[in-house]
Design a protein around this motif. Structure first.
Motif, PDB file in Angstrom:
ATOM      1  N   GLN A  31       0.666  -0.800   0.126  1.00 23.62           N
ATOM      2  CA  GLN A  31       0.079   0.193   0.149  1.00 23.62           C
ATOM      3  C   GLN A  31       1.009   1.173  -0.232  1.00 23.62           C
ATOM      4  O   GLN A  31       0.984   2.385  -0.817  1.00 23.62           O
ATOM      5  CB  GLN A  31      -1.172   0.069   1.348  1.00 23.62           C
ATOM      6  CG  GLN A  31      -2.131   1.471   0.802  1.00 23.62           C
ATOM      7  CD  GLN A  31      -2.528   1.034  -0.053  1.00 23.62           C
ATOM      8  OE1 GLN A  31      -3.674  -0.147   0.110  1.00 23.62           O
ATOM      9  NE2 GLN A  31      -2.765   1.863  -0.979  1.00 23.62           N
ATOM     10  N   ILE A  34       2.244   1.848  -3.365  1.00 24.81           N
ATOM     11  CA  ILE A  34       0.535   1.991  -4.702  1.00 24.81           C
ATOM     12  C   ILE A  34       0.867   3.570  -3.797  1.00 24.81           C
ATOM     13  O   ILE A  34       0.592   4.102  -4.952  1.00 24.81           O
ATOM     14  CB  ILE A  34      -0.383   1.371  -4.015  1.00 24.81           C
ATOM     15  CG1 ILE A  34      -0.403  -0.686  -4.152  1.00 24.81           C
ATOM     16  CG2 ILE A  34      -2.212   1.876  -4.683  1.00 24.81           C
ATOM     17  CD1 ILE A  34      -1.281  -1.396  -4.245  1.00 24.81           C
ATOM     18  N   ASP A  35       0.430   3.751  -2.774  1.00 22.38           N
ATOM     19  CA  ASP A  35       0.317   5.133  -3.020  1.00 22.38           C
ATOM     20  C   ASP A  35       1.555   6.345  -3.660  1.00 22.38           C
ATOM     21  O   ASP A  35       1.693   7.568  -4.074  1.00 22.38           O
ATOM     22  CB  ASP A  35       0.677   5.440  -0.939  1.00 22.38           C
ATOM     23  CG  ASP A  35      -0.966   5.486  -0.194  1.00 22.38           C
ATOM     24  OD1 ASP A  35      -1.645   4.550  -1.169  1.00 22.38           O
ATOM     25  OD2 ASP A  35      -0.113   4.922   1.091  1.00 22.38           O
ATOM     26  N   ALA A  37       3.208   5.679  -5.544  1.00 23.24           N
ATOM     27  CA  ALA A  37       3.554   5.556  -7.537  1.00 23.24           C
ATOM     28  C   ALA A  37       2.563   6.094  -8.012  1.00 23.24           C
ATOM     29  O   ALA A  37       2.473   6.731  -9.055  1.00 23.24           O
ATOM     30  CB  ALA A  37       3.176   4.185  -7.949  1.00 23.24           C
ATOM     31  N   ALA A  38       1.723   6.641  -7.268  1.00 28.02           N
ATOM     32  CA  ALA A  38       0.849   7.383  -7.650  1.00 28.02           C
ATOM     33  C   ALA A  38       1.267   8.969  -7.952  1.00 28.02           C
ATOM     34  O   ALA A  38       0.225   9.249  -9.021  1.00 28.02           O
ATOM     35  CB  ALA A  38      -0.877   8.020  -6.581  1.00 28.02           C
ATOM     36  N   ASP A  39       1.601   9.044  -7.733  1.00 27.26           N
ATOM     37  CA  ASP A  39       2.706  10.885  -7.565  1.00 27.26           C
ATOM     38  C   ASP A  39       3.535  10.199  -8.770  1.00 27.26           C
ATOM     39  O   ASP A  39       4.678   9.424  -8.963  1.00 27.26           O
ATOM     40  CB  ASP A  39       3.476  11.325  -6.476  1.00 27.26           C
ATOM     41  CG  ASP A  39       4.119  12.837  -6.837  1.00 27.26           C
ATOM     42  OD1 ASP A  39       3.657  12.952  -8.021  1.00 27.26           O
ATOM     43  OD2 ASP A  39       4.341  13.365  -5.907  1.00 27.26           O
ATOM     44  N   PRO A  40       3.107  10.583  -9.962  1.00 26.90           N
ATOM     45  CA  PRO A  40       4.381  11.033 -11.276  1.00 26.90           C
ATOM     46  C   PRO A  40       5.838  11.105 -10.864  1.00 26.90           C
ATOM     47  O   PRO A  40       6.848  10.342 -11.562  1.00 26.90           O
ATOM     48  CB  PRO A  40       3.795  11.564 -12.340  1.00 26.90           C
ATOM     49  CG  PRO A  40       2.531  11.875 -11.612  1.00 26.90           C
ATOM     50  CD  PRO A  40       2.492  11.686 -10.066  1.00 26.90           C
ATOM     51  N   GLU A  45       6.198   2.717 -11.515  1.00 23.63           N
ATOM     52  CA  GLU A  45       4.843   2.173 -11.705  1.00 23.63           C
ATOM     53  C   GLU A  45       4.396   0.704 -11.452  1.00 23.63           C
ATOM     54  O   GLU A  45       5.684  -0.051 -11.422  1.00 23.63           O
ATOM     55  CB  GLU A  45       4.115   2.625 -13.325  1.00 23.63           C
ATOM     56  CG  GLU A  45       4.695   1.361 -14.421  1.00 23.63           C
ATOM     57  CD  GLU A  45       3.740   1.889 -15.674  1.00 23.63           C
ATOM     58  OE1 GLU A  45       2.359   2.205 -15.620  1.00 23.63           O
ATOM     59  OE2 GLU A  45       4.828   1.446 -16.614  1.00 23.63           O
ATOM     60  N   ALA A  65      -7.020  -0.898  -6.197  1.00 21.82           N
ATOM     61  CA  ALA A  65      -6.031   0.203  -7.125  1.00 21.82           C
ATOM     62  C   ALA A  65      -6.343  -0.472  -8.118  1.00 21.82           C
ATOM     63  O   ALA A  65      -5.651   0.732  -9.241  1.00 21.82           O
ATOM     64  CB  ALA A  65      -4.459   0.038  -6.123  1.00 21.82           C
TER      65      ALA A  65
END
Length: 219
Positions: A31, A34-35, A37-40, A45, A65
């Protein structure tokens, strides 16, 4: 004796690094990734999440997700070699730049390690090389250490013997001996998640090289 030739892993050009994350349980480290990787700007990814069992919270996290998942249970294969080959094939199909073992509770076989040598990242709840194995927290407590912590390292053929990338320190208190290390383990996990995200992001953005057991990430 001559130094071993360094292994170099440059960052991918013009795209995020591709991550395959391996899980076995609740998926708190997953998690965190995942959190992040949400930021470019993280530079990576998660292209797939693989597990060694069904019905775990980590797979639910991945599915929420929108991340593809796969499962290879050891008992579904004739032996560990066949299981390792199946796992290797599923990960190779996703063409990862890095494989992250995020609470994956199976020992990876030689075939898998050879296929992704120098690119498998793992965490351990102790300051390696001290207290390797499945009981790092309780072993450290039993030894009477005053500080312990976590290690992010690359996986090799040994058990928690791969080159160290980064470490985080956690102090041990007298109260930690009273509860068998449960509170200590939770404090270590908090540091571990932060450290894993930091290290994976740096590897994805900057690449790394391995020379004489040292992992170098460009500044």
């Amino acid at each position: 004796m001559a130094a071993a030739h360094p292994l170099a892993f440059p960052p991918p050009s013009g795209r995020p690094a591709r991550l395959v994350v391996l899980v076995s349980g609740s998926g708190t480290n997953l998690q965190a990734l995942i959190d992040a990787a949400a930021d470019p700007a993280f530079g990576a990814e998660i292209v797939a999440v693989g597990a060694d069992r069904d019905g775990i919270a980590a797979l639910e996290r991945a599915e929420r997700a929108g991340i593809p998942t796969f499962v290879h249970r050891v008992k579904d294969h004739p032996d560990r070699t066949a299981w390792d080959a199946a796992l290797t094939g599923s990960v190779r199909q996703r063409q990862p730049d890095l494989v992250v073992s995020a609470g994956f509770m199976k020992i990876l076989g030689a075939g898998f390690i050879d296929a992704f040598a120098g690119r498998i990242v793992n965490t351990h709840p102790a300051l390696l090389p001290a207290f390797p194995g499945a009981h790092g927290v309780t072993d450290a407590l039993a030894h009477g250490v005053k500080v312990t912590g976590c290690t992010v390292h690359l996986v090799d053929a040994g058990v928690d013997t791969g080159p160290i990338i980064e470490q985080g320190v956690v102090r041990v208190t007298d109260a930690d001996h009273a509860d068998g290390g449960e509170a200590l383990h939770e404090r270590i996990k908090t540091v571990e998640r932060q450290l894993l995200v930091e290290v994976v992001g740096r590897l994805a953005r900057e690449g790394h090289r391995i020379e004489d057991r040292k992992v170098w990430i460009p500044a």
